[in-house]
Scaffold this motif. Structure first.
Motif, PDB file in Angstrom:
ATOM      1  N   ALA A   1       0.827  -1.208   0.000  1.00 32.38           N
ATOM      2  CA  ALA A   1       0.000   0.000   0.000  1.00 32.38           C
ATOM      3  C   ALA A   1       0.860   1.256   0.000  1.00 32.38           C
ATOM      4  O   ALA A   1       0.529   2.251  -0.656  1.00 32.38           O
ATOM      5  N   MET A   2       1.971   1.231   0.737  1.00 37.05           N
ATOM      6  CA  MET A   2       2.828   2.410   0.829  1.00 37.05           C
ATOM      7  C   MET A   2       3.768   2.551  -0.374  1.00 37.05           C
ATOM      8  O   MET A   2       4.474   3.550  -0.497  1.00 37.05           O
ATOM      9  N   SER A   3       3.745   1.552  -1.265  1.00 36.82           N
ATOM     10  CA  SER A   3       4.595   1.636  -2.455  1.00 36.82           C
ATOM     11  C   SER A   3       4.020   2.571  -3.517  1.00 36.82           C
ATOM     12  O   SER A   3       4.702   2.905  -4.482  1.00 36.82           O
ATOM     13  N   VAL A   4       2.765   2.984  -3.328  1.00 35.32           N
ATOM     14  CA  VAL A   4       2.129   3.939  -4.242  1.00 35.32           C
ATOM     15  C   VAL A   4       1.652   5.135  -3.418  1.00 35.32           C
ATOM     16  O   VAL A   4       1.295   4.992  -2.242  1.00 35.32           O
ATOM     17  N   PRO A   5       1.649   6.330  -3.997  1.00 36.79           N
ATOM     18  CA  PRO A   5       1.285   7.524  -3.228  1.00 36.79           C
ATOM     19  C   PRO A   5      -0.192   7.606  -2.890  1.00 36.79           C
ATOM     20  O   PRO A   5      -0.588   8.286  -1.940  1.00 36.79           O
ATOM     21  N   ASP A   6      -1.044   6.924  -3.684  1.00 34.99           N
ATOM     22  CA  ASP A   6      -2.480   6.930  -3.441  1.00 34.99           C
ATOM     23  C   ASP A   6      -3.082   5.725  -4.164  1.00 34.99           C
ATOM     24  O   ASP A   6      -2.355   4.903  -4.725  1.00 34.99           O
ATOM     25  N   SER A   7      -4.401   5.638  -4.149  1.00 35.73           N
ATOM     26  CA  SER A   7      -5.072   4.481  -4.762  1.00 35.73           C
ATOM     27  C   SER A   7      -5.417   4.719  -6.219  1.00 35.73           C
ATOM     28  O   SER A   7      -6.171   3.935  -6.809  1.00 35.73           O
ATOM     29  N   ASP A   8      -4.896   5.789  -6.810  1.00 37.02           N
ATOM     30  CA  ASP A   8      -5.154   6.108  -8.214  1.00 37.02           C
ATOM     31  C   ASP A   8      -6.641   6.337  -8.477  1.00 37.02           C
ATOM     32  O   ASP A   8      -7.159   6.010  -9.539  1.00 37.02           O
ATOM     33  N   GLY A   9      -7.327   6.875  -7.474  1.00 32.35           N
ATOM     34  CA  GLY A   9      -8.752   7.151  -7.643  1.00 32.35           C
ATOM     35  C   GLY A   9      -9.656   5.945  -7.533  1.00 32.35           C
ATOM     36  O   GLY A   9     -10.852   6.018  -7.825  1.00 32.35           O
ATOM     37  N   VAL A  10      -9.110   4.820  -7.058  1.00 34.61           N
ATOM     38  CA  VAL A  10      -9.899   3.599  -6.890  1.00 34.61           C
ATOM     39  C   VAL A  10     -10.408   3.533  -5.448  1.00 34.61           C
ATOM     40  O   VAL A  10      -9.669   3.820  -4.504  1.00 34.61           O
ATOM     41  N   PHE A  11     -11.666   3.136  -5.290  1.00 37.71           N
ATOM     42  CA  PHE A  11     -12.250   2.991  -3.958  1.00 37.71           C
ATOM     43  C   PHE A  11     -12.819   1.588  -3.804  1.00 37.71           C
ATOM     44  O   PHE A  11     -13.351   1.013  -4.762  1.00 37.71           O
TER      45      PHE A  11
ATOM     46  N   ASN B   1     -26.119   1.179   8.194  1.00 38.25           N
ATOM     47  CA  ASN B   1     -27.058   0.136   8.606  1.00 38.25           C
ATOM     48  C   ASN B   1     -27.863  -0.390   7.423  1.00 38.25           C
ATOM     49  O   ASN B   1     -29.090  -0.461   7.456  1.00 38.25           O
ATOM     50  N   ASP B   2     -27.153  -0.769   6.376  1.00 35.27           N
ATOM     51  CA  ASP B   2     -27.778  -1.287   5.159  1.00 35.27           C
ATOM     52  C   ASP B   2     -27.256  -2.696   4.894  1.00 35.27           C
ATOM     53  O   ASP B   2     -26.125  -2.876   4.426  1.00 35.27           O
ATOM     54  N   CYS B   3     -28.069  -3.690   5.218  1.00 36.93           N
ATOM     55  CA  CYS B   3     -27.625  -5.075   5.027  1.00 36.93           C
ATOM     56  C   CYS B   3     -27.732  -5.506   3.571  1.00 36.93           C
ATOM     57  O   CYS B   3     -27.325  -6.614   3.217  1.00 36.93           O
ATOM     58  N   THR B   4     -28.291  -4.650   2.702  1.00 40.48           N
ATOM     59  CA  THR B   4     -28.427  -4.996   1.288  1.00 40.48           C
ATOM     60  C   THR B   4     -27.324  -4.385   0.429  1.00 40.48           C
ATOM     61  O   THR B   4     -27.336  -4.517  -0.790  1.00 40.48           O
ATOM     62  N   ALA B   5     -26.381  -3.685   1.051  1.00 39.45           N
ATOM     63  CA  ALA B   5     -25.286  -3.063   0.294  1.00 39.45           C
ATOM     64  C   ALA B   5     -24.339  -4.132  -0.255  1.00 39.45           C
ATOM     65  O   ALA B   5     -24.270  -5.246   0.260  1.00 39.45           O
ATOM     66  N   ALA B   6     -23.606  -3.770  -1.294  1.00 38.68           N
ATOM     67  CA  ALA B   6     -22.682  -4.703  -1.937  1.00 38.68           C
ATOM     68  C   ALA B   6     -21.246  -4.218  -1.826  1.00 38.68           C
ATOM     69  O   ALA B   6     -20.981  -3.032  -1.656  1.00 38.68           O
ATOM     70  N   SER B   7     -20.331  -5.165  -1.946  1.00 40.76           N
ATOM     71  CA  SER B   7     -18.910  -4.832  -2.028  1.00 40.76           C
ATOM     72  C   SER B   7     -18.527  -4.568  -3.475  1.00 40.76           C
ATOM     73  O   SER B   7     -19.175  -5.048  -4.407  1.00 40.76           O
ATOM     74  N   GLY B   8     -17.446  -3.814  -3.669  1.00 41.43           N
ATOM     75  CA  GLY B   8     -16.968  -3.609  -5.028  1.00 41.43           C
ATOM     76  C   GLY B   8     -15.854  -2.588  -5.108  1.00 41.43           C
ATOM     77  O   GLY B   8     -15.643  -1.805  -4.174  1.00 41.43           O
ATOM     78  N   PHE B   9     -15.118  -2.625  -6.191  1.00 40.92           N
ATOM     79  CA  PHE B   9     -14.146  -1.592  -6.527  1.00 40.92           C
ATOM     80  C   PHE B   9     -14.830  -0.572  -7.439  1.00 40.92           C
ATOM     81  O   PHE B   9     -15.513  -0.946  -8.391  1.00 40.92           O
TER      82      PHE B   9
ATOM     83  N   SER C   1     -18.038   0.564 -11.715  1.00 44.39           N
ATOM     84  CA  SER C   1     -17.736  -0.334 -10.600  1.00 44.39           C
ATOM     85  C   SER C   1     -17.561  -1.768 -11.075  1.00 44.39           C
ATOM     86  O   SER C   1     -18.003  -2.140 -12.156  1.00 44.39           O
ATOM     87  N   ILE C   2     -16.909  -2.549 -10.240  1.00 41.86           N
ATOM     88  CA  ILE C   2     -16.839  -3.982 -10.453  1.00 41.86           C
ATOM     89  C   ILE C   2     -17.441  -4.618  -9.220  1.00 41.86           C
ATOM     90  O   ILE C   2     -16.835  -4.664  -8.165  1.00 41.86           O
ATOM     91  N   THR C   3     -18.683  -5.051  -9.315  1.00 41.03           N
ATOM     92  CA  THR C   3     -19.384  -5.662  -8.193  1.00 41.03           C
ATOM     93  C   THR C   3     -20.220  -6.803  -8.735  1.00 41.03           C
ATOM     94  O   THR C   3     -21.015  -6.599  -9.635  1.00 41.03           O
ATOM     95  N   SER C   4     -20.051  -7.975  -8.207  1.00 42.95           N
ATOM     96  CA  SER C   4     -20.803  -9.086  -8.760  1.00 42.95           C
ATOM     97  C   SER C   4     -21.165 -10.092  -7.699  1.00 42.95           C
ATOM     98  O   SER C   4     -20.535 -10.207  -6.665  1.00 42.95           O
ATOM     99  N   GLN C   5     -22.237 -10.824  -7.972  1.00 43.46           N
ATOM    100  CA  GLN C   5     -22.635 -11.897  -7.076  1.00 43.46           C
ATOM    101  C   GLN C   5     -21.550 -12.959  -7.016  1.00 43.46           C
ATOM    102  O   GLN C   5     -21.368 -13.604  -6.008  1.00 43.46           O
ATOM    103  N   SER C   6     -20.816 -13.139  -8.104  1.00 42.69           N
ATOM    104  CA  SER C   6     -19.778 -14.166  -8.104  1.00 42.69           C
ATOM    105  C   SER C   6     -18.690 -13.835  -7.110  1.00 42.69           C
ATOM    106  O   SER C   6     -18.193 -14.705  -6.398  1.00 42.69           O
ATOM    107  N   SER C   7     -18.293 -12.553  -7.010  1.00 44.26           N
ATOM    108  CA  SER C   7     -17.254 -12.206  -6.041  1.00 44.26           C
ATOM    109  C   SER C   7     -17.774 -12.343  -4.636  1.00 44.26           C
ATOM    110  O   SER C   7     -17.047 -12.692  -3.717  1.00 44.26           O
ATOM    111  N   PHE C   8     -19.084 -12.111  -4.448  1.00 44.75           N
ATOM    112  CA  PHE C   8     -19.695 -12.300  -3.129  1.00 44.75           C
ATOM    113  C   PHE C   8     -19.581 -13.752  -2.712  1.00 44.75           C
ATOM    114  O   PHE C   8     -19.262 -14.074  -1.584  1.00 44.75           O
ATOM    115  N   LYS C   9     -19.812 -14.661  -3.672  1.00 45.47           N
ATOM    116  CA  LYS C   9     -19.723 -16.082  -3.342  1.00 45.47           C
ATOM    117  C   LYS C   9     -18.285 -16.496  -3.047  1.00 45.47           C
ATOM    118  O   LYS C   9     -18.047 -17.351  -2.207  1.00 45.47           O
ATOM    119  N   VAL C  10     -17.331 -15.889  -3.735  1.00 47.93           N
ATOM    120  CA  VAL C  10     -15.932 -16.193  -3.447  1.00 47.93           C
ATOM    121  C   VAL C  10     -15.627 -15.901  -1.986  1.00 47.93           C
ATOM    122  O   VAL C  10     -14.992 -16.689  -1.296  1.00 47.93           O
TER     123      VAL C  10
END
Length: 555
Positions: free
Chosen positions: A354-364, A377-385, A538-547
Motif C-alpha cells: 500500500a505504501m509503495s504507491v502515493p495513493d489508490s489512483d482514484g480507486v475505492f 445500517n444497510d444489510c443490502t449493500a454490496a462490495s466492489g471496486f 464499478s466492479i461488483t458481482s454476485q460471483s465475487s460475493f460467493k468467493v
C-alpha cells in the motif's frame, strides 16, 4: 527445585474461540505466556449465505488445542489453577435436553439464511408500529430503554431471527420445543454444557446481551422477542455473572483431571479486559474477522440513534459495566478474500504494498460482504471496486482495500463521538489486522487519536486470564493489571495526512452510496447475473460475493 517452582507458580488457562481460530494460552501470574496452541475453526458453507460449524469437529479441536497447550508448557491439567473461556458471539446451536444431541450445526454470526426474515420484520407494519409506540413512550418518560427501542433494527448478526428461522425450518427442533426437550445456547453455553458433563446450562451477561433478544435495560431475556418469535423461556440458559464459582469445573475425563472454570465472557468484552478498558470513556478497537469499536459507558446502557449497539460488558457481583459497540463485519475476512483473489502473496506484505504507491489512483473499495453497519445500517449493500482505470495496478487495489478498512473504522469513531460526551485521546487496538502498520497509522490519522498496539495482539485470551486471576486474588486489583500492560507500538496522528484525505473520503462516501440496496429483491435478477453498474464504473458481482463466502473463513 523445578517441581517446587511449578507447585508455587499459578497457571491460568485461557481458551479463546473466534470465528477462524481456536487458541489456548497458558499464562503465569505475571501474565507472561508460558505456552500457546492454535487450531483453525472449520467453517461449512452448505448453501450460499449459510455459514456453519460442526459441533463434533469444534469439540475435538477444543480438546486437542488444550492438550497441545498443556504439552507445550509441560504441565498437567491438575497443575492449572483455573481457566477462563471467551467465545465469538451470537453463534448458536439447539440440542435435546434428554439426549444432548444437536438438532443442527452451529449457525454462526456470519450466516445470512435469515436475511429475508430480517428485511421482512424491519419493513413490517407491526414492527414499525412497535417502534412508534416506543418513541411515544420515550417522549413521555424520557427513558433510554424506549429511545433505544424506537430505533432498533434487526440484523443478520444478531441471533434473534436466525433462531426464529430454525424454529420455523427444523422439524425436530419444533417438536422438541413442544415437548420441552429443546435447549438453546450460544457457543459459550454449549461449551459449558459439554465441559461440565451436561451439568450446567448458563450464559454470562456479555454473551447473552449480544444475541439481540436480551434486554440490557432490564437485564432479562426480552419478553417481547419471546412472544413475537415463539421462543420458549424453558429452552434459554440461566444468565450469570461473568466470573465466579458457578461455572464449576471441567469433567475429569476430558483432560485427565478437573480444571476449575472461573470465567466465561464474550470475546469483544474480553478484549476490553485485555486492554484494561476499566474506566468510563476508555476505547478499544479490535480488528479481527470484523472490526469492533467498543467504549466503556459505565453503569448504564447507551441508547443510540445511529446504530451503535448497547451491550453488557461484564457483571461481577454489584459491578455492572456496559459498552456501546459499533461494528463492521468484514475486516480480516476482506484481507483473506483479497489474498484468495491473488492481489498479494502474503498478508504481512500488504502495508508495504500500500505504501509503495502515493495513493489508490482514484480507486475505492466498499467493504460490504456482510452489508454495512453504522452509520449506514444497510444489510443490502454490496462490495466492489469503484473507479478502476487502465493505470490501476494491484498496489492501488491493495491500498484501496486497506484504506476502506480505516475509513469504516473512522466512521464508527464519528458515531461514538457524536453520540457521547466523552473526551477521547487514545484507542487501544488489538486483533490480527492491527499488526498492519498502514491501517494502524491511518486510523490514528483519521480519528486524530493516539493508537496503542500491544506486544501481543490477542487481547481476548489475555482478558480471560485477567478476569480469572482477579477473581482468584492472583491479581490484587485492576490497577495491578493496568501496570502489567505491554505496549508494543504507538501511532501518533498526523494532522496534515487527515487534511489530505478530506476529498478522498468524500469521494469514497459517494462510492459507498452507489452500493446501497444492491441486493434488494427488485434488483435480485441483476445481482444474480453478476451485472455490474457501468454508470458508476464499478466492479461488483454476485460471483465475487460467493468467493468471499466460500474462501473467506469468517470473528
Amino acid at each position: 527445585m523445578q517441581n517446587t517452582k511449578i507447585m508455587e507458580e499459578k497457571y491460568i488457562l485461557s481458551l479463546d474461540i473466534g470465528t477462524t481460530t481456536i487458541r489456548a494460552f497458558i499464562y503465569n501470574s505475571r501474565t507472561e505466556i508460558v505456552s500457546k496452541a492454535v487450531d483453525h475453526v472449520i467453517l461449512h458453507y452448505p448453501q450460499p449465505g449459510y455459514v456453519e460449524i460442526d459441533p463434533d469437529e469444534l469439540w475435538n479441536s477444543v480438546v486437542d488445542v488444550v492438550n497441545n497447550a498443556l504439552q507445550g508448557a509441560k504441565l498437567t491439567a491438575g497443575q492449572i489453577t483455573a481457566m477462563g473461556i471467551s467465545t465469538q458471539r451470537s453463534t448458536f446451536i439447539t440440542w435435546s435436553r434428554e439426549s444432548g444431541r444437536p438438532f443442527h450445526r452451529f449457525i454462526t454470526w456470519k450466516d445470512l439464511r435469515a436475511d429475508k426474515l430480517v428485511k421482512h420484520w424491519n419493513e413490517s407494519y407491526l414492527w414499525k408500529l412497535i417502534k412508534v409506540g416506543a418513541y411515544v413512550l420515550f417522549m413521555v418518560s424520557r427513558s433510554k430503554r424506549f429511545k433505544a427501542g424506537s430505533v432498533f433494527k434487526f440484523s443478520n448478526n444478531q441471533t434473534t431471527l436466525r433462531l426464529y428461522w430454525a424454529l420455523l425450518n427444523v422439524p425436530e427442533l419444533k417438536s422438541a420445543v413442544e415437548n420441552n426437550d429443546a435447549m438453546f445456547g450460544t457457543l459459550d453455553s454449549w461449551l459449558l454444557y459439554k465441559m461440565t458433563d451436561k451439568k450446567i446450562h448458563m450464559s454470562d451477561v456479555s454473551s447473552a446481551s449480544a444475541t439481540g433478544f436480551f434486554d440490557p435495560f432490564t437485564m432479562q431475556w426480552a419478553g417481547w422477542a419471546m412472544s413475537l418469535f415463539g421462543i420458549s423461556p424453558d429452552m434459554l440458559p440461566m444468565v450469570v455473572d461473568t466470573a465466579g464459582d458457578h461455572f464449576t469445573s471441567t469433567a475429569p475425563a476430558i483432560w485427565g483431571q478437573a480444571i476449575p472454570i472461573k470465567s466465561c465472557i464474550a470475546d469483544q468484552t474480553a478484549s476490553m479486559w485485555g486492554s484494561c478498558c476499566f474506566e468510563v470513556g476508555d476505547v478499544k478497537l479490535t480488528m479481527g474477522t470484523g472490526t469492533f469499536f467498543n467504549i466503556n459507558t459505565g453503569g448504564s446502557p447507551h441508547a443510540s440513534v445511529s446504530g451503535l449497539y448497547p451491550v453488557v460488558g461484564w457483571r461481577l457481583g454489584p459491578e455492572l459495566v456496559f459498552s456501546a459497540e459499533g461494528a463492521n463485519n468484514d475486516t480480516a475476512s476482506i484481507i483473506k478474500w483479497a489474498h484468495n483473489l491473488g492481489l498479494f502473496e502474503n498478508p504481512e506484505d500488504t502495508a508495504d504494498i500500500a505504501m509503495s504507491v502515493p495513493d489508490s489512483d482514484g480507486v475505492f473499495f466498499i467493504p460490504a460482504f456482510s452489508g454495512l453497519g453504522p452509520p449506514y445500517n444497510d444489510c443490502t449493500a454490496a462490495s466492489g471496486f469503484v473507479g478502476m482505470k487502465p493505470s490501476t495496478n494491484k498496489a492501488h487495489l491493495v491500498r484501496a482495500v486497506l484504506e476502506a478498512i480505516a475509513f469504516r473504522t473512522a466512521q464508527l469513531y464519528d458515531c461514538v463521538r457524536k453520540e457521547t460526551n466523552y473526551t477521547f485521546s487514545t484507542i487501544r487496538m488489538d486483533g490480527g489486522v492491527s499488526n498492519n502498520d498502514f491501517v494502524a497509522q491511518l486510523v490514528a490519522d483519521l480519528t486524530g487519536l493516539k493508537v496503542e498496539r500491544p506486544t501481543e495482539v490477542e487481547m481476548s485470551s489475555l482478558g480471560c486470564a485477567h478476569l480469572v486471576g482477579l477473581h482468584l486474588g492472583i491479581f490484587k486489583s485492576k490497577e495491578e493489571l493496568t501496570s502489567l500492560r505491554k505496549i508494543g507500538s504507538v501511532f501518533t496522528p498526523r494532522a496534515h495526512v487527515k487534511k489530505s484525505y478530506d476529498i478522498t473520503i468524500s469521494r469514497w462516501e459517494d462510492a459507498v452510496k452507489r452500493m446501497f440496496g444492491w441486493y434488494n429483491d427488485n434488483k435480485s435478477s441483476q445481482s444474480q447475473n453478476g451485472v455490474s453498474d457501468s454508470s458508476s464504473n464499478s466492479i461488483t458481482s454476485q460471483s465475487s460475493f460467493k468467493v468471499s463466502k466460500k474462501n473467506g473463513k469468517a470473528k
